[in-house]
Design an enzyme around this catalytic site. Structure first.
Site, PDB file in Angstrom:
ATOM      1  N   SER A 136      10.096  48.626  49.265  1.00  0.00           N
ATOM      2  CA  SER A 136      11.628  47.623  48.669  1.00  0.00           C
ATOM      3  C   SER A 136      11.559  46.700  48.696  1.00  0.00           C
ATOM      4  O   SER A 136      11.610  45.619  48.647  1.00  0.00           O
ATOM      5  CB  SER A 136      12.193  47.935  49.519  1.00  0.00           C
ATOM      6  OG  SER A 136      13.150  49.857  48.674  1.00  0.00           O
ATOM      7  N   THR A 166      15.653  45.260  51.348  1.00  0.00           N
ATOM      8  CA  THR A 166      16.308  44.267  50.453  1.00  0.00           C
ATOM      9  C   THR A 166      16.871  43.246  50.457  1.00  0.00           C
ATOM     10  O   THR A 166      17.261  41.697  50.437  1.00  0.00           O
ATOM     11  CB  THR A 166      16.921  44.886  49.199  1.00  0.00           C
ATOM     12  OG1 THR A 166      16.914  46.125  48.606  1.00  0.00           O
ATOM     13  CG2 THR A 166      17.511  44.282  48.058  1.00  0.00           C
ATOM     14  N   HIS A 177       8.055  57.693  46.400  1.00  0.00           N
ATOM     15  CA  HIS A 177       8.780  56.189  45.240  1.00  0.00           C
ATOM     16  C   HIS A 177       7.411  56.970  44.178  1.00  0.00           C
ATOM     17  O   HIS A 177       6.702  57.332  44.381  1.00  0.00           O
ATOM     18  CB  HIS A 177       8.408  54.726  45.606  1.00  0.00           C
ATOM     19  CG  HIS A 177       9.442  54.493  46.545  1.00  0.00           C
ATOM     20  ND1 HIS A 177       9.614  53.142  47.085  1.00  0.00           N
ATOM     21  CD2 HIS A 177      11.166  54.891  47.030  1.00  0.00           C
ATOM     22  CE1 HIS A 177      10.588  52.556  48.026  1.00  0.00           C
ATOM     23  NE2 HIS A 177      11.062  54.125  47.968  1.00  0.00           N
ATOM     24  N   ASP A 200      13.871  47.248  42.199  1.00  0.00           N
ATOM     25  CA  ASP A 200      12.956  46.930  42.953  1.00  0.00           C
ATOM     26  C   ASP A 200      11.405  48.043  42.230  1.00  0.00           C
ATOM     27  O   ASP A 200      10.190  48.067  42.333  1.00  0.00           O
ATOM     28  CB  ASP A 200      12.930  47.188  43.974  1.00  0.00           C
ATOM     29  CG  ASP A 200      13.874  48.568  44.592  1.00  0.00           C
ATOM     30  OD1 ASP A 200      13.806  48.724  44.572  1.00  0.00           O
ATOM     31  OD2 ASP A 200      14.251  48.334  46.408  1.00  0.00           O
TER      32      ASP A 200
END
Ligand SMILES: *[C@@H]1O[C@H](CO)[C@@H](O)[C@H](O)[C@H]1NC(C)=O
Ligand SMILES: *[C@@H]1O[C@H](CO)[C@@H](O)[C@H](O)[C@H]1NC(C)=O
Length: 594
Positions: A141, A194, A490, A383
């Site tokens: 992120s 973020t 991710h 993202d």
């Protein structure tokens, strides 16, 4: 166009006065006959025709000019020379395309809607974003948000710094400098990657204590954020205070107040903002020690925590009011922060409620843009994707059937995270007997997850391996709904881009690099981000601080040990047979490093 009017009128009167006496002209203008006798000449009729033509043409031109002006949307003919604009940038952290499929089907199931019913966000998709960072094909992120804030690729873990550890100016900082008001609204810690990337610069995202200081203005640019709403209070409290998670005894709340911030920290104070109408700038609102609970849990604790939608609405109302007499509008970043966490936890029940909460905030932003007199746009993207989510799962060696079951998500009343916390808390505080423990676990499964058909092995595993309870609870829901996950981290999937205005966001239609989203943000506001980069470099040049080990480091904090290799295409980490080396280490899936 109105300029043509005198031109035609002049030409007409020139022709009329040419070779004709004044009496005749008077008569034409007043409609009275002249005293002169005799038949009207051909010349007279020709000139009368010309005059009538001139009057009609002039009238037509005036009418056309008025129609033309009326047809222009008043929002697009701003009285301000630079064009007053509002930009709302929404980030759905960790939400890939499959999160939408999952949530849409869940919504249809739960509300008894037909299969054609879409989420609000579905109706505004314009493109896709490619998400890799400078150090990996799978971004985190921090690098993901740096691509938005600085419009440049950096390494995983970078908070608005370049791969060679220089600060890069952000769109929020440049917006503030240009006279816009600025805001950040999140459901995670306000110091998480973020939001941090818009108003802080550090070499390692884990340095949330330092990020907290910078975000309230203790860094080279001073205070740049006018409004922050979210969680993460513990990083602002001195380590001598209860509820602190800081390593030092700095009181960042006091620091914020000395920089002008109004500080609030609970639901009552949020309600006193009257939906934003009574909000006074600058405002720091931290409503939870760390993350605000998942929506699936928060909805039962609405008297403690405001929702993402409520915070977004308050921010929009307050920023709109505060900029109503300004030459410039505002820049607001709104993040559905914990869609990502539900992906890390592989908890589909938590995820669908996070996405629905984001969809609600998305609708609120659309409604705001429709009604606010200032020209504005919303752009929404993620993202990265989290979890490698699939709306299908093979449970057995036999060839799988093609299906998944949203009903299993609808029966869950709590997140796996909450059940895990309650279980750990119970073990720590009650020191229960084995049979009490088993009873507690059975109840958490049947009431918390809504699962009645649990197996004895599932209960036993929770009893013998409480450390991995979080993943076990989430897996029980995932298996029953046949939701698939390929990772607790991710993935490298492309993510969707959405906008309130596909025409104004034309530059983002189609498939784009995530840095192009960053380009769009600064271009839409027309701000000079490079000048901010220069200012940060100059003002920060001799600004060193102490690292935790006492050594002197730049104001952006220590550099990660592997930081130097994290640069460019050719230095991507290469395959090293890792699949054989590491043992699966379970634990709390998600604290700071994602
Ligand atoms: C609190 O912070 C101070 C330095 O600011 C440090 O010396 C002390 O050890 C910290 N205390 C705890 C309990 O971490
Ligand atoms: C959900 O709960 C209902 C009522 O207890 C039950 O009949 C149904 O089988 C459950 N669905 C799933 C998928 O577990």
């Amino acid at each position: 166009m109105p300029g043509e009017r005198p031109l035609l009128a002049n030409r007409a009167s020139d022709e009329l006065s040419n070779g004709r006496d004044l009496a005749e002209e008077d008569a034409l203008l007043t409609g009275q006959p002249t005293q002169r006798d005799g038949p009207r000449t051909w010349k007279f009729w020709r000139e009368l025709g010309l005059f009538v033509w001139a009057v009609l043409a002039t009238t037509l031109v005036i009418i056309l000019a008025v129609i033309y002006q009326k047809s222009q949307d008043p929002k697009h003919t701003s009285p301000h020379p630079n064009g007053k604009r509002n930009l709302i940038f929404m980030v759905s952290d960790g939400m890939g395309p499959t999160s939408l499929s999952l949530t849409r089907s869940f919504m249809q199931y739960q509300n008894g809607e037909p299969w054609s019913r879409q989420l609000v966000i579905d109706q505004h998709m314009i493109g896709q974003s490619r998400t890799r960072s400078s150090s990996s094909l799978v971004t985190d992120s921090a690098a993901g948000a740096t691509a938005f804030s600085c419009a440049s690729k950096s390494y995983n873990g970078a908070i608005s710094v370049t791969p060679d550890h220089e600060p890069c100016g952000t769109v929020l900082e440049a917006a503030k400098k240009a006279g816009y008001m600025t805001g950040l609204v999140v459901t995670t810690r306000i110091t998480d990657a973020t939001p941090a990337c818009f108003a802080a610069h550090v070499n390692m995202r884990s340095e949330e204590d330092r990020i907290a200081e910078q975000m309230v203005g203790d860094y080279p640019l001073g205070r740049v954020v006018d409004l922050m709403l979210g969680g993460g209070r513990c990083h602002f409290l001195a380590n001598t205070t209860e509820g602190s998670c800081r390593a030092d005894d700095k009181d960042v709340i006091s620091l914020a107040k000395s920089n002008g911030f109004n500080y609030i920290s609970d639901r009552k104070a949020f309600d006193d903002l009257k939906g934003g109408k009574a909000l006074e700038f600058p405002m720091l609102g931290l409503f939870s020690p760390t993350d605000i609970p998942y929506e699936i849990d928060r909805r039962n604790e609405n008297d403690i925590y405001p929702s993402l939608d409520e915070m977004a609405e308050a921010a929009l109302v307050a920023l709109s009011e505060a900029t109503k007499d300004s030459e410039k509008g505002f820049f607001l970043m709104i993040e559905g922060s914990r869609i990502d966490h539900a992906g890390h936890h592989n908890d589909p029940a938590a995820q669908v409620h996070e996405v629905l909460a984001y969809d609600k905030a998305f609708s609120t932003v659309l409604e705001f843009l429709k009604n606010d007199p200032t020209e504005g746009i919303m752009v929404s993207t993620s993202d990265h994707e989290t979890g490698g989510l699939a709306t299908a799962r093979q449970l057995h060696a036999t060839y799988p059937e093609y299906l998944w079951y949203p009903g299993a998500l609808a029966n869950a009343t709590h997140s796996a995270e909450r059940l895990d916390l309650e279980y750990k808390d119970y073990l720590e505080t009650s020191h229960p007997s084995t049979s009490d423990k088993a009873e507690f676990v059975r109840k958490s499964i049947s009431e918390g997850l809504g699962i009645k058909d649990f197996a004895q092995e599932e209960v036993d595993k929770l009893l013998t391996e409480p450390d991995t309870a979080l993943y076990q609870y989430a897996d029980m829901i995932s298996r029953r709904s046949q939701t698939g996950w390929s990772t607790h981290g991710h993935s490298g999937a492309d993510v969707n881009i959405y906008s309130s205005d596909p025409k104004a966001a034309l530059a983002l239609v189609g498939n784009h690099e995530n840095t192009e989203v960053g380009d769009f943000l600064r271009n839409y506001l027309g701000v000079d981000v490079d000048a901010i980069t220069e200012e940060l470099k100059q003002k920060g040049a001799s600004l060193n601080v102490q690292a935790a080990d006492g050594s002197e480091v730049s104001w952006m904090g220590p550099i990660p040990e592997d930081g130097q290799r994290l640069d460019g295409q050719t230095h991507l980490a290469s395959y090293s047979g890792d699949f054989r080396k590491r043992h699966l280490v379970h634990g709390r899936g998600c604290d700071c490093e994602h």
